[in-house]
Write an enzyme that holds these catalytic residues in place. Structure first.
Site, PDB file in Angstrom:
ATOM      1  N   SER A 165       0.940  -1.204   0.069  1.00 54.14           N
ATOM      2  CA  SER A 165      -0.009  -0.019   0.090  1.00 54.14           C
ATOM      3  C   SER A 165       0.771   1.294   0.235  1.00 54.14           C
ATOM      4  O   SER A 165       1.730   1.155   0.574  1.00 54.14           O
ATOM      5  CB  SER A 165      -0.922   0.049   1.177  1.00 54.14           C
ATOM      6  OG  SER A 165      -1.580   1.192   1.318  1.00 54.14           O
TER       7      SER A 165
ATOM      8  N   TYR B  43      -2.264   5.636  -4.628  1.00 46.39           N
ATOM      9  CA  TYR B  43      -3.252   6.652  -4.496  1.00 46.39           C
ATOM     10  C   TYR B  43      -2.697   7.967  -5.056  1.00 46.39           C
ATOM     11  O   TYR B  43      -1.552   8.419  -4.990  1.00 46.39           O
ATOM     12  CB  TYR B  43      -3.745   7.102  -3.185  1.00 46.39           C
ATOM     13  CG  TYR B  43      -4.364   6.356  -2.234  1.00 46.39           C
ATOM     14  CD1 TYR B  43      -5.876   5.882  -2.647  1.00 46.39           C
ATOM     15  CD2 TYR B  43      -4.082   5.457  -1.110  1.00 46.39           C
ATOM     16  CE1 TYR B  43      -6.505   4.731  -1.911  1.00 46.39           C
ATOM     17  CE2 TYR B  43      -4.762   4.558  -0.543  1.00 46.39           C
ATOM     18  CZ  TYR B  43      -5.968   4.253  -0.872  1.00 46.39           C
ATOM     19  OH  TYR B  43      -6.431   3.345  -0.144  1.00 46.39           O
TER      20      TYR B  43
ATOM     21  N   THR C  64      -5.728   2.469  -6.966  1.00 45.51           N
ATOM     22  CA  THR C  64      -7.193   2.431  -6.412  1.00 45.51           C
ATOM     23  C   THR C  64      -7.874   3.722  -6.857  1.00 45.51           C
ATOM     24  O   THR C  64      -7.692   4.938  -6.644  1.00 45.51           O
ATOM     25  CB  THR C  64      -7.028   2.436  -5.033  1.00 45.51           C
ATOM     26  OG1 THR C  64      -6.177   1.379  -4.485  1.00 45.51           O
ATOM     27  CG2 THR C  64      -8.030   2.455  -3.859  1.00 45.51           C
TER      28      THR C  64
ATOM     29  N   LYS D 226      -8.239  -0.804  -9.278  1.00 46.34           N
ATOM     30  CA  LYS D 226      -8.975  -1.613  -7.916  1.00 46.34           C
ATOM     31  C   LYS D 226     -10.164  -0.562  -7.564  1.00 46.34           C
ATOM     32  O   LYS D 226      -9.866   0.670  -7.479  1.00 46.34           O
ATOM     33  CB  LYS D 226      -7.817  -1.806  -7.036  1.00 46.34           C
ATOM     34  CG  LYS D 226      -8.530  -2.200  -5.785  1.00 46.34           C
ATOM     35  CD  LYS D 226      -7.564  -2.232  -4.598  1.00 46.34           C
ATOM     36  CE  LYS D 226      -7.983  -2.762  -3.187  1.00 46.34           C
ATOM     37  NZ  LYS D 226      -8.428  -1.621  -2.458  1.00 46.34           N
TER      38      LYS D 226
ATOM     39  N   HIS E 218     -13.496  -1.774  -1.502  1.00 40.64           N
ATOM     40  CA  HIS E 218     -12.789  -1.393  -0.432  1.00 40.64           C
ATOM     41  C   HIS E 218     -12.893  -1.918   0.863  1.00 40.64           C
ATOM     42  O   HIS E 218     -12.751  -1.215   2.026  1.00 40.64           O
ATOM     43  CB  HIS E 218     -12.719   0.263  -0.314  1.00 40.64           C
ATOM     44  CG  HIS E 218     -11.444   1.010  -0.056  1.00 40.64           C
ATOM     45  ND1 HIS E 218     -10.619   1.440  -1.084  1.00 40.64           N
ATOM     46  CD2 HIS E 218     -10.762   0.955   1.042  1.00 40.64           C
ATOM     47  CE1 HIS E 218      -9.602   2.099  -0.250  1.00 40.64           C
ATOM     48  NE2 HIS E 218      -9.621   1.793   0.922  1.00 40.64           N
TER      49      HIS E 218
END
Length: 348
Positions: free
Chosen positions: A106, A130, A156, A219, A243
């Site tokens: 992440s 992100y 994402t 995603k 999520h």
């Protein structure tokens, strides 16, 4: 206590993690309807097992973007692994490598990308991104991930703003002072998330493609319309995800959304799924409905909370054994035997 199934790890984590950490990992948005539906939806899908199919030799391997993995499960990107275990994402990377599966690291890791790479050299890793308002921060992370040997970029797309997670608000959730978002130090104040860019559009896929040679996986797709747009914009994969029910409450369970996404992409790109995977038969159902691989989020954190790298390997081994057994009992000796004929939806 014998750890026999994933709910044993969940119970352990709930008992032993600090309440603020447990609540953060467990949180869903609003009434948590979508979070819970992710799990409940599997119970409405029934298997149609075939008999006398010679399952003496089982092969549960598959490929992810051309790279072989030991079975069709990966570790979904989740933040703040040090809340679960002191070594954080380094332990996650080691467990994934030991099991020969893919780990998606992440943006909100509590270890740097270098630390994650060094912990498990040669492991299959993708980087989850992100896009921040300061595009230079995102660009730097992408290029760093590619240089460190990460093999995929996961964008994402379901978080222009953070969903309303009531327990986090009640608890005043923030990272403890000794933990840092190592990849974003100085970029913004933790948990304000205020530097996430809500103006991101499909055109930004072209910007990402100009920055990296890595395959781009999106995603957070839940509809055929967005699945078609993803294919049109040249992505290499889609993760059907809500999520973990932490964003928009009231959306579909991911296993329900999977069907229309798979139909829309018509085998042009690989489709994966996360959300609600708790046992081997869940994996079998997801593959029967067209997923190439599934990813686990919370169960990975429960494994870390239990015993770090070793606990996460235990979780993965249980899933692997259950998946192999479910396949055999359904009459499938190879992953390629799994298909739509294996499942029917409950009439209820």
């Amino acid at each position: 206590m014998a750890m026999v199934c994933l709910s044993d790890f969940e119970a352990y984590a709930k008992k032993y993690l600090p309440k603020i950490a447990w609540d953060f990992f467990a949180a869903g948005a609003d009434d948590c309807i979508t979070r819970d539906e992710n799990i409940l939806a599997y119970k409405r899908i029934h298997l149609r097992p075939r008999m006398l199919r010679d399952v003496s030799m089982m092969d549960i391997r598959t490929k992810l973007q051309g790279t072989e993995i030991s079975f069709p499960v990966g570790i979904a990107p989740t933040g703040f692994h040090q809340l679960a275990w002191p070594d954080g994402e380094k332990s996650t990377a080691r467990a994934a490598k030991a099991m020969n599966i893919c780990y998606i690291a992440s943006t909100y890791s509590t270890c740097t990308l270098e630390e994650i790479s060094a912990a498990a050299p040669g492991g299959l890793r993708w980087f989850q991104l992100y896009i921040h308002r300061n595009r230079a921060v995102s660009q730097q992370l992408i290029q760093q991930a590619e240089a460190l040997g990460f093999q995929g970029l996961v964008l994402t797309v379901d978080l222009p703003y953070t969903g309303k997670r009531r327990d986090d608000i009640r608890n005043g959730f923030r990272l403890p002072p000794h933990m840092k978002l190592k990849n974003l130090e100085g970029a913004f104040e933790v948990c304000k998330m205020s530097l996430l860019d809500p103006s991101v559009t499909w055109n930004d896929i072209y910007w990402l493609q100009s920055l990296t040679h890595l395959p781009i996986i999106i995603k957070g797709i839940l509809t055929k319309e967005d699945a078609e747009l993803a294919v049109r914009h040249g992505v290499q994969g889609i993760i059907v995800s809500n999520h973990g029910g932490r964003q928009l409450d009231g959306g579909s369970a991911t296993i329900d959304a999977l069907v229309e996404v798979v139909e829309a992409v018509q085998d042009k790109v690989e489709v994966y799924l996360d959300g609600g995977i708790r046992k081997g038969s869940d994996i079998l159902k997801a593959l029967a409905l067209g997923a190439k691989c599934v990813f686990i989020g919370r169960p990975a954190l429960w494994g870390l909370a239990y015993k770090g790298e070793e606990g996460l390997q235990d979780v993965l081994r249980i899933l692997q054994d259950e998946f192999r057994l479910s396949m055999a009992l359904a009459g499938c000796a190879n992953v390629s035997d799994i298909g739509r004929h294996l499942v029917q939806f409950s009439k209820l």
